[in-house]
Scaffold this motif. Structure first.
Motif, PDB file in Angstrom:
ATOM      1  N   GLU A 172       0.424   4.715   1.308  1.00  0.00           N
ATOM      2  CA  GLU A 172      -0.731   4.001   1.831  1.00  0.00           C
ATOM      3  C   GLU A 172      -1.989   4.755   1.445  1.00  0.00           C
ATOM      4  OE1 GLU A 172       0.838   2.012   5.989  1.00  0.00           O
ATOM      5  OE2 GLU A 172      -0.183   3.937   6.093  1.00  0.00           O
ATOM      6  N   VAL A 173      -3.044   3.996   1.226  1.00  0.00           N
ATOM      7  CA  VAL A 173      -4.351   4.570   0.933  1.00  0.00           C
ATOM      8  C   VAL A 173      -5.407   3.861   1.774  1.00  0.00           C
ATOM      9  CG1 VAL A 173      -3.794   5.262  -1.436  1.00  0.00           C
ATOM     10  CG2 VAL A 173      -4.772   2.998  -1.019  1.00  0.00           C
ATOM     11  N   LEU A 174      -6.513   4.543   1.979  1.00  0.00           N
ATOM     12  CA  LEU A 174      -7.699   3.921   2.541  1.00  0.00           C
ATOM     13  C   LEU A 174      -8.676   3.718   1.396  1.00  0.00           C
ATOM     14  CD1 LEU A 174      -8.201   5.866   5.892  1.00  0.00           C
ATOM     15  CD2 LEU A 174      -7.533   3.468   5.604  1.00  0.00           C
ATOM     16  N   CYS A 175      -9.223   2.520   1.287  1.00  0.00           N
ATOM     17  CA  CYS A 175     -10.121   2.157   0.201  1.00  0.00           C
ATOM     18  C   CYS A 175     -11.566   2.147   0.716  1.00  0.00           C
ATOM     19  CB  CYS A 175      -9.792   0.763  -0.324  1.00  0.00           C
ATOM     20  SG  CYS A 175      -8.054   0.498  -0.705  1.00  0.00           S
ATOM     21  N   GLN A 194      -5.020  13.987 -12.993  1.00  0.00           N
ATOM     22  CA  GLN A 194      -4.898  14.402 -11.601  1.00  0.00           C
ATOM     23  C   GLN A 194      -3.652  13.806 -10.980  1.00  0.00           C
ATOM     24  OE1 GLN A 194      -7.957  12.664  -9.104  1.00  0.00           O
ATOM     25  NE2 GLN A 194      -7.247  13.697  -7.275  1.00  0.00           N
ATOM     26  N   PHE A 195      -3.030  14.572 -10.118  1.00  0.00           N
ATOM     27  CA  PHE A 195      -2.080  14.034  -9.157  1.00  0.00           C
ATOM     28  C   PHE A 195      -2.833  13.966  -7.842  1.00  0.00           C
ATOM     29  CE2 PHE A 195       1.059  16.177 -12.022  1.00  0.00           C
ATOM     30  CZ  PHE A 195       1.723  15.027 -12.416  1.00  0.00           C
ATOM     31  N   ALA A 196      -2.408  13.085  -6.958  1.00  0.00           N
ATOM     32  CA  ALA A 196      -3.028  12.993  -5.630  1.00  0.00           C
ATOM     33  C   ALA A 196      -1.939  12.782  -4.597  1.00  0.00           C
ATOM     34  CB  ALA A 196      -4.041  11.859  -5.588  1.00  0.00           C
ATOM     35  N   LYS A 197      -2.081  13.504  -3.488  1.00  0.00           N
ATOM     36  CA  LYS A 197      -1.140  13.391  -2.385  1.00  0.00           C
ATOM     37  C   LYS A 197      -1.937  13.302  -1.089  1.00  0.00           C
ATOM     38  CE  LYS A 197      -0.420  18.355  -1.949  1.00  0.00           C
ATOM     39  NZ  LYS A 197       0.556  19.393  -1.705  1.00  0.00           N
ATOM     40  N   LYS A 198      -1.255  13.363   0.030  1.00  0.00           N
ATOM     41  CA  LYS A 198      -1.873  13.190   1.343  1.00  0.00           C
ATOM     42  C   LYS A 198      -3.173  13.986   1.473  1.00  0.00           C
ATOM     43  CE  LYS A 198      -0.760  13.587   6.235  1.00  0.00           C
ATOM     44  NZ  LYS A 198       0.261  13.974   7.199  1.00  0.00           N
ATOM     45  N   ASP A 199      -4.216  13.282   1.917  1.00  0.00           N
ATOM     46  CA  ASP A 199      -5.551  13.831   2.179  1.00  0.00           C
ATOM     47  C   ASP A 199      -6.357  14.125   0.926  1.00  0.00           C
ATOM     48  OD1 ASP A 199      -5.221  13.625   4.930  1.00  0.00           O
ATOM     49  OD2 ASP A 199      -4.477  15.677   5.125  1.00  0.00           O
ATOM     50  N   TRP A 200      -5.905  13.689  -0.239  1.00  0.00           N
ATOM     51  CA  TRP A 200      -6.679  13.853  -1.464  1.00  0.00           C
ATOM     52  C   TRP A 200      -7.371  12.537  -1.786  1.00  0.00           C
ATOM     53  CZ3 TRP A 200      -3.462  16.944  -5.603  1.00  0.00           C
ATOM     54  CH2 TRP A 200      -3.116  18.183  -5.072  1.00  0.00           C
ATOM     55  N   ILE A 202     -10.648   0.117   4.145  1.00  0.00           N
ATOM     56  CA  ILE A 202      -9.594  -0.897   4.108  1.00  0.00           C
ATOM     57  C   ILE A 202      -8.266  -0.187   3.885  1.00  0.00           C
ATOM     58  CG2 ILE A 202      -8.686  -2.910   2.875  1.00  0.00           C
ATOM     59  CD1 ILE A 202     -11.629  -3.316   1.846  1.00  0.00           C
ATOM     60  N   LEU A 203      -7.294  -0.452   4.749  1.00  0.00           N
ATOM     61  CA  LEU A 203      -5.959   0.118   4.604  1.00  0.00           C
ATOM     62  C   LEU A 203      -5.162  -0.714   3.608  1.00  0.00           C
ATOM     63  CD1 LEU A 203      -3.802   2.170   5.578  1.00  0.00           C
ATOM     64  CD2 LEU A 203      -3.177   0.481   7.319  1.00  0.00           C
ATOM     65  N   PHE A 243     -10.249   6.079  -3.279  1.00  0.00           N
ATOM     66  CA  PHE A 243      -9.084   6.009  -2.399  1.00  0.00           C
ATOM     67  C   PHE A 243      -8.814   7.349  -1.733  1.00  0.00           C
ATOM     68  CE2 PHE A 243      -8.538   3.227  -6.050  1.00  0.00           C
ATOM     69  CZ  PHE A 243      -8.341   1.998  -5.436  1.00  0.00           C
ATOM     70  N   LEU A 244      -8.550   7.307  -0.442  1.00  0.00           N
ATOM     71  CA  LEU A 244      -8.076   8.459   0.300  1.00  0.00           C
ATOM     72  C   LEU A 244      -6.586   8.258   0.524  1.00  0.00           C
ATOM     73  CD1 LEU A 244      -8.310  11.057   1.993  1.00  0.00           C
ATOM     74  CD2 LEU A 244      -8.932   9.604   3.949  1.00  0.00           C
ATOM     75  N   VAL A 245      -5.786   9.191   0.061  1.00  0.00           N
ATOM     76  CA  VAL A 245      -4.333   9.073   0.179  1.00  0.00           C
ATOM     77  C   VAL A 245      -3.902   9.407   1.608  1.00  0.00           C
ATOM     78  CG1 VAL A 245      -2.103   9.938  -0.632  1.00  0.00           C
ATOM     79  CG2 VAL A 245      -4.004   9.673  -2.249  1.00  0.00           C
ATOM     80  N   LEU A 246      -3.201   8.476   2.234  1.00  0.00           N
ATOM     81  CA  LEU A 246      -2.590   8.718   3.542  1.00  0.00           C
ATOM     82  C   LEU A 246      -1.132   9.106   3.371  1.00  0.00           C
ATOM     83  CD1 LEU A 246      -4.029   5.742   5.623  1.00  0.00           C
ATOM     84  CD2 LEU A 246      -4.880   8.091   5.481  1.00  0.00           C
ATOM     85  N   GLU A 247      -0.457   8.427   2.451  1.00  0.00           N
ATOM     86  CA  GLU A 247       0.950   8.710   2.149  1.00  0.00           C
ATOM     87  C   GLU A 247       1.210   8.367   0.695  1.00  0.00           C
ATOM     88  OE1 GLU A 247       3.934   7.110   4.742  1.00  0.00           O
ATOM     89  OE2 GLU A 247       2.643   7.320   6.488  1.00  0.00           O
ATOM     90  N   GLY A 248       2.223   9.030   0.133  1.00  0.00           N
ATOM     91  CA  GLY A 248       2.611   8.756  -1.242  1.00  0.00           C
ATOM     92  C   GLY A 248       2.072   9.795  -2.205  1.00  0.00           C
TER      93      GLY A 248
END
Length: 189
Positions: free
Chosen positions: A101-104, A70-76, A27-28, A48-53
């Motif tokens: 944006e994230v993918l759930c 943890q910090f998380a950025k694109k692709d984490w 889910i986006l 969550f997969l980070v797409l942006e942010g």
């Protein structure tokens, strides 16, 4: 969803049919700055997969002091993993620091994909293994290094985060005071 496919195919190839099925489990979600994806005490429904942010995963100790795990950025990938895998209420928070944006993906979806596709089981195993390695390295480095060494390592590994994250969060992540971080920053100019 192209980003998801690229992310998975860094580890394992997919046919178009496989990917069409796999993407149906995600889910986006658009995320605003300062929005929480997970709040302490909530049911942890997604990984969550980070797409942006940029995001931070943290907890509050008994005195209300924030500790960034943890910090998380694109692709984490990120979530409260204890709550997610054990299906318990969250003990962590996941907060957005920079709009994105994230993918759930739900645990049920993750397990179904892993059981139906050897390639996805392999993908999740590689991601989980890499995450455990990174976490163990972080813990041993925190326990055995000086604030100067932690600052230098973080700066070397994540120069982009040094520029994008408020210094108070970097200080919390490194386990130093804001004043100590300012001295370290000044000494490394």
């Amino acid at each position: 969803m192209d980003r998801l496919r690229q992310h998975i195919e860094e580890i394992t190839p997919l046919s178009n049919e496989e990917f069409d099925y796999i993407k149906s489990f995600f889910i986006l979600k658009k995320v605003r700055k300062n929005q929480f994806l997970v709040h302490e005490g909530d049911e942890v429904k997604f990984e969550f997969l980070v797409l942006e942010g940029i995001y931070k995963v943290f907890y509050l100790d008994a005195n209300g002091k924030e500790h960034i795990v943890q910090f998380a950025k694109k692709d984490w990938w990120m979530t409260d993993y204890i709550g997610f895998f054990k299906q318990k209420n969250a003990t962590m928070f996941v907060e957005c620091l920079q709009e994105g944006e994230v993918l759930c993906l739900s645990l049920e979806g993750r397990e179904k994909l892993a059981s139906e596709f050897h390639t996805m089981e392999h993908f999740f195993r590689v991601k989980l293994t890499n995450g455990f390695i990174a976490l163990q390295q972080r813990i041993t480095f925190l326990l055995s290094s000086t604030p100067q060494e932690r600052y230098e390592e973080f700066s070397k590994l994540y120069p982009d985060l040094m520029l994008q994250i408020p210094k108070k969060y970097v200080a919390e992540y490194l386990g130093v005071s804001r004043e100590t971080l300012s001295r370290l920053y000044s000494n490394n100019k």
